[in-house]
Design a protein around this motif. Structure first.
Motif, PDB file in Angstrom:
ATOM      1  N   LYS A  28       0.694  -1.515  -0.229  1.00  0.00           N
ATOM      2  CA  LYS A  28       0.056   0.196   0.301  1.00  0.00           C
ATOM      3  C   LYS A  28       1.069   1.319   0.391  1.00  0.00           C
ATOM      4  N   ARG A  29       0.588   2.070  -1.115  1.00  0.00           N
ATOM      5  CA  ARG A  29       1.419   3.431  -1.185  1.00  0.00           C
ATOM      6  C   ARG A  29       1.078   4.566  -0.279  1.00  0.00           C
ATOM      7  N   SER A  30       1.579   5.324  -0.214  1.00  0.00           N
ATOM      8  CA  SER A  30       1.249   6.437   0.579  1.00  0.00           C
ATOM      9  C   SER A  30       0.854   7.358  -1.014  1.00  0.00           C
ATOM     10  N   PHE A  31      -0.290   8.005  -0.182  1.00  0.00           N
ATOM     11  CA  PHE A  31      -0.680   8.548  -1.668  1.00  0.00           C
ATOM     12  C   PHE A  31      -0.064   9.704  -1.569  1.00  0.00           C
ATOM     13  N   PHE A  32       0.740  10.578  -0.789  1.00  0.00           N
ATOM     14  CA  PHE A  32       1.224  11.697  -0.911  1.00  0.00           C
ATOM     15  C   PHE A  32       1.796  11.498   0.039  1.00  0.00           C
ATOM     16  N   PRO A  33       2.893  10.901  -0.618  1.00  0.00           N
ATOM     17  CA  PRO A  33       4.763  10.541   0.165  1.00  0.00           C
ATOM     18  C   PRO A  33       4.917  11.572   0.966  1.00  0.00           C
ATOM     19  N   SER A  34       5.322  11.978   2.305  1.00  0.00           N
ATOM     20  CA  SER A  34       5.632  13.413   2.623  1.00  0.00           C
ATOM     21  C   SER A  34       7.006  12.689   3.442  1.00  0.00           C
ATOM     22  N   VAL A  35       7.993  13.880   3.364  1.00  0.00           N
ATOM     23  CA  VAL A  35       8.987  13.305   4.459  1.00  0.00           C
ATOM     24  C   VAL A  35       8.508  13.704   6.295  1.00  0.00           C
ATOM     25  N   PRO A  36       8.805  12.601   7.510  1.00  0.00           N
ATOM     26  CA  PRO A  36       8.208  13.711   8.381  1.00  0.00           C
ATOM     27  C   PRO A  36       8.905  14.494   8.996  1.00  0.00           C
ATOM     28  N   LEU A  37       9.309  15.653   8.659  1.00  0.00           N
ATOM     29  CA  LEU A  37      10.513  16.772   9.313  1.00  0.00           C
ATOM     30  C   LEU A  37      11.093  17.163  11.049  1.00  0.00           C
ATOM     31  N   ASP A  38      10.069  16.185  11.665  1.00  0.00           N
ATOM     32  CA  ASP A  38       9.719  16.525  12.809  1.00  0.00           C
ATOM     33  C   ASP A  38      10.796  15.863  13.357  1.00  0.00           C
ATOM     34  N   ARG A  39      10.434  14.524  12.678  1.00  0.00           N
ATOM     35  CA  ARG A  39      11.333  13.456  13.099  1.00  0.00           C
ATOM     36  C   ARG A  39      12.880  13.575  12.407  1.00  0.00           C
ATOM     37  N   LEU A  40      12.713  13.818  11.566  1.00  0.00           N
ATOM     38  CA  LEU A  40      14.749  14.322  10.655  1.00  0.00           C
ATOM     39  C   LEU A  40      15.303  15.678  11.544  1.00  0.00           C
ATOM     40  N   ARG A  41      14.538  16.655  12.353  1.00  0.00           N
ATOM     41  CA  ARG A  41      15.297  17.219  12.902  1.00  0.00           C
ATOM     42  C   ARG A  41      16.079  16.512  13.818  1.00  0.00           C
ATOM     43  N   GLY A  42      15.618  15.373  15.110  1.00  0.00           N
ATOM     44  CA  GLY A  42      16.239  14.562  15.903  1.00  0.00           C
ATOM     45  C   GLY A  42      17.901  13.749  15.542  1.00  0.00           C
ATOM     46  N   VAL A  43      17.570  13.636  14.358  1.00  0.00           N
ATOM     47  CA  VAL A  43      18.716  12.598  13.970  1.00  0.00           C
ATOM     48  C   VAL A  43      19.825  13.380  12.500  1.00  0.00           C
ATOM     49  N   TYR A  44      18.808  13.920  11.533  1.00  0.00           N
ATOM     50  CA  TYR A  44      19.602  14.364  10.531  1.00  0.00           C
ATOM     51  C   TYR A  44      19.900  16.442  10.702  1.00  0.00           C
ATOM     52  N   ARG A  45      20.912  16.366  10.155  1.00  0.00           N
ATOM     53  CA  ARG A  45      21.432  18.571   9.866  1.00  0.00           C
ATOM     54  C   ARG A  45      21.492  18.090   7.831  1.00  0.00           C
ATOM     55  N   LEU A  46      20.410  19.687   7.927  1.00  0.00           N
ATOM     56  CA  LEU A  46      20.269  19.733   6.595  1.00  0.00           C
ATOM     57  C   LEU A  46      20.761  21.044   6.233  1.00  0.00           C
ATOM     58  N   GLU A  47      21.494  21.044   5.393  1.00  0.00           N
ATOM     59  CA  GLU A  47      22.776  22.129   5.185  1.00  0.00           C
ATOM     60  C   GLU A  47      22.831  22.711   4.161  1.00  0.00           C
ATOM     61  N   TRP A  48      22.399  23.284   2.788  1.00  0.00           N
ATOM     62  CA  TRP A  48      23.050  24.003   1.715  1.00  0.00           C
ATOM     63  C   TRP A  48      23.739  23.874   1.261  1.00  0.00           C
ATOM     64  N   GLY A  49      24.420  22.662   0.011  1.00  0.00           N
ATOM     65  CA  GLY A  49      25.298  23.307  -0.636  1.00  0.00           C
ATOM     66  C   GLY A  49      25.245  24.647  -1.827  1.00  0.00           C
ATOM     67  N   GLY A  50      26.732  24.018  -3.386  1.00  0.00           N
ATOM     68  CA  GLY A  50      26.401  24.833  -3.685  1.00  0.00           C
ATOM     69  C   GLY A  50      25.181  24.966  -5.214  1.00  0.00           C
ATOM     70  N   LYS A  51      25.567  25.297  -6.219  1.00  0.00           N
ATOM     71  CA  LYS A  51      24.850  25.198  -7.054  1.00  0.00           C
ATOM     72  C   LYS A  51      25.253  24.458  -8.599  1.00  0.00           C
ATOM     73  N   GLY A  52      24.882  24.149  -9.111  1.00  0.00           N
ATOM     74  CA  GLY A  52      25.581  22.798 -10.068  1.00  0.00           C
ATOM     75  C   GLY A  52      23.777  23.103 -11.358  1.00  0.00           C
ATOM     76  N   ARG A  53      25.036  22.329 -12.238  1.00  0.00           N
ATOM     77  CA  ARG A  53      24.293  21.671 -13.721  1.00  0.00           C
ATOM     78  C   ARG A  53      24.356  20.399 -13.593  1.00  0.00           C
ATOM     79  N   VAL A  54      23.314  19.367 -13.883  1.00  0.00           N
ATOM     80  CA  VAL A  54      23.237  17.889 -13.958  1.00  0.00           C
ATOM     81  C   VAL A  54      22.103  17.958 -15.518  1.00  0.00           C
ATOM     82  N   ALA A  55      22.125  16.972 -16.187  1.00  0.00           N
ATOM     83  CA  ALA A  55      21.147  17.125 -17.488  1.00  0.00           C
ATOM     84  C   ALA A  55      21.054  18.261 -17.861  1.00  0.00           C
TER      85      ALA A  55
END
Lengths: 196, 320
Positions: free
Chosen positions: B109-136
């Motif tokens: 069974k798939r989640s119709f709108f899969p969403s990242v549980p941001l609250d849970r991420l905060r305790g175990v991951y750090r999110l950081e911006w890197g640079g910009k570029g081009r891919v394909a």
């Protein structure tokens, strides 16, 4: 419908549509108008997207619980290569005296599969795995087939929760990527210099 | 107008809406991560990517279509032996062309709108911006997801600035050294996608079908499972649970734990056999197996070995 809404708002709108009946009705009316404008033959569109969204969300929360006799155990019927593909997994055994992951022997096994092994980050746990060519699958095909089934279902489970999309599925397609490397040399194949 | 045509109109409107979206709004990495998750599931895209892990380089073609017929995806290996992976609402089919066989498993069974549980991420991951570029050929922005402990991998993600689709991905170890990399060399999305590529190289009926060795089980929500993992790394929670008991009293239980990005499956099955407990790996995916009380416990996930080991050792009946 005209592409003018920004991405954040569109996501908010779609979630709101799932729970707001009045908004659903408005959305459906707009679509009906749009379809009537687009299709001049007088036929009416049967668009109920928001109803489908609601059904999908409700279905996710539905509790299903059935026990004995509720499911049929499926049996494998063939496909030797499917059964064999997880033999490509490098196997490490757990040993009480080991203190780190050593991919040595395992790397050799994995390299033949075309999927390179690597050294796992050192764990604070003790004991941690060390390399040992233990056959996880015992006598082979049945357990390997079971492991394939585990992997496939895990991919589905991880994907169902919206992981990284295509990335989640990629390890599956890579299994058995270089079967030729596993094959014993054929009669008419000369051994390579490093095999002599 | 038929019902299907109506659906098509609605999905076409949605696709156009998503495709036409300029990169506006929040600039927070959390929002981009969430938008990526939705885009990767709900948008149509197509391309060719290379996957590099160790000395291995693989080329894969992907076609992902979200329309009135639901979400469908086909992955085709372009190097090595022919393999295909097709998933849709009915399930997943894994074709091994050289063996002329296909392993099939019913839908999860798939989640119709899969969403990242941001609250849970905060305790175990750090999110950081890197640079910009081009891919394909597409402008991208780099987002780094750094784990706070050794029980999960990190990710370096390059997201299309316009659609938020993932065009380059790196799996990072605890020292942020890349262990695997996926890079699109050709990429298109929206109306440019050729849905005809969803068709398999030959009809599935022409392959030898291998049914899953596992029972489908029933999704159990809000019920206490019979087995549980008592020693979970921080941030991991039970996200799915399937249970089945066959007429011959054989047990099958599937518990899925996730921290919002990484997922680990725990399988508990009746087993009469014996075996040595151990950790195995296929690339960056690890598995741990042990036996207890006539059941076999197997833990699988794209996580470090330490994680499957920790979780696997802590699996026990709920009554204990």
């Amino acid at each position: 419908m005209d592409g003018e809404i920004d991405q954040e708002s569109s996501r908010f709108l779609m979630r709101r549509l799932a729970s707001d009946d009045e908004m659903k009705a408005t959305w459906s009316r707009y679509h009906l108008v749009r379809d009537c404008l687009r299709f001049q033959d007088g036929t009416m569109a049967d668009v109920d997207l928001t109803g489908r969204v609601s059904q999908a969300l409700q279905a996710e929360a539905t509790v299903h619980r059935r026990f004995a006799g509720a499911s049929r155990w499926l049996k494998p019927v063939g496909g030797a290569a499917v059964a064999a593909s997880v033999a490509l997994m490098a196997v490490l055994a757990v040993g009480p005296s080991a203190d780190r992951v050593n991919s040595g022997d395992a790397a050799g096994m994995t390299a033949s599969s075309g999927v390179e092994s690597f050294t796992s980050p050192q764990s604070i746990l003790s004991p941690t795995p060390y390399s040992n060519q233990v056959n996880l699958s015992g006598d082979g095909s049945e357990d390997r087939q079971q492991m394939n089934a585990y992997l496939l279902r895990h991919y589905q489970a991880a994907g169902a929760r919206g992981s990284h999309g295509v990335v989640t599925a990629t390890p599956i397609i890579l299994i058995g990527s270089n079967r030729a490397a596993e094959r014993p040399p054929q009669k008419d194949e000369e051994p390579k210099p490093d095999e002599q | 107008m038929t019902r299907r045509a109506g659906w098509f109109a609605a999905w076409a409107a949605l696709a156009l809406l998503l495709e036409a979206l300029p990169a506006r709004g929040s600039d927070s990495p959390e929002e981009w991560l969430d938008q990526m998750s939705v885009a990767m599931d709900q948008m149509s895209y197509q391309g060719t990517f290379v996957y590099i892990q160790g000395k291995s380089i693989e080329t894969v073609r992907v076609t992902h279509v979200a329309d009135e017929n639901g979400t469908r995806q086909r992955l085709v290996s372009l190097s090595g032996d022919p393999r295909e992976l097709i998933s849709d609402e009915s399930g997943v089919s894994w074709i091994l062309g050289h063996d002329n066989s296909v392993l099939q498993d019913p839908a999860f069974k798939r989640s119709f709108f899969p969403s990242v549980p941001l609250d849970r991420l905060r305790g175990v991951y750090r999110l950081e911006w890197g640079g910009k570029g081009r891919v394909a050929g597409h402008p991208v922005r780099n987002l780094r997801v750094i784990p706070d402990d050794e029980f999960r991998y990190g990710y370096s993600l390059w997201l299309d600035e316009r659609s938020r689709l993932l065009l380059q991905w790196e799996l990072l170890d605890i020292n942020q050294v890349p262990m695997a990399r996926l890079l699109f060399t050709d990429f298109r999305y929206g109306t440019e996608v050729d849905a005809g590529e969803l068709k398999t190289s030959k009809p599935l009926g022409h392959y030898n079908t291998v049914a899953s060795a596992l029972p489908q089980g029933n999704t159990v929500t809000g019920q206490v499972s019979r087995w549980q993992a008592r020693d979970l790394p921080e941030g991991f929670e039970l996200t799915d649970h399937r249970y089945a008991q066959g007429e011959d009293d054989r047990l099958y239980e599937h518990l899925v734990y996730g921290d919002g990005l990484a997922a680990v499956s725990v399988y508990i099955e009746s087993s009469d056999g014996e075996g040595v407990p151990g950790v195995s790996n296929m690339g960056t995916t690890h598995a741990f197996t042990r036996r207890e009380r006539l059941v076999k416990i197997t833990v699988i996930g794209d996580v470090p070995a330490a994680t499957v080991l920790k979780i696997g050792r802590g699996v026990s009946p709920t009554g204990d």
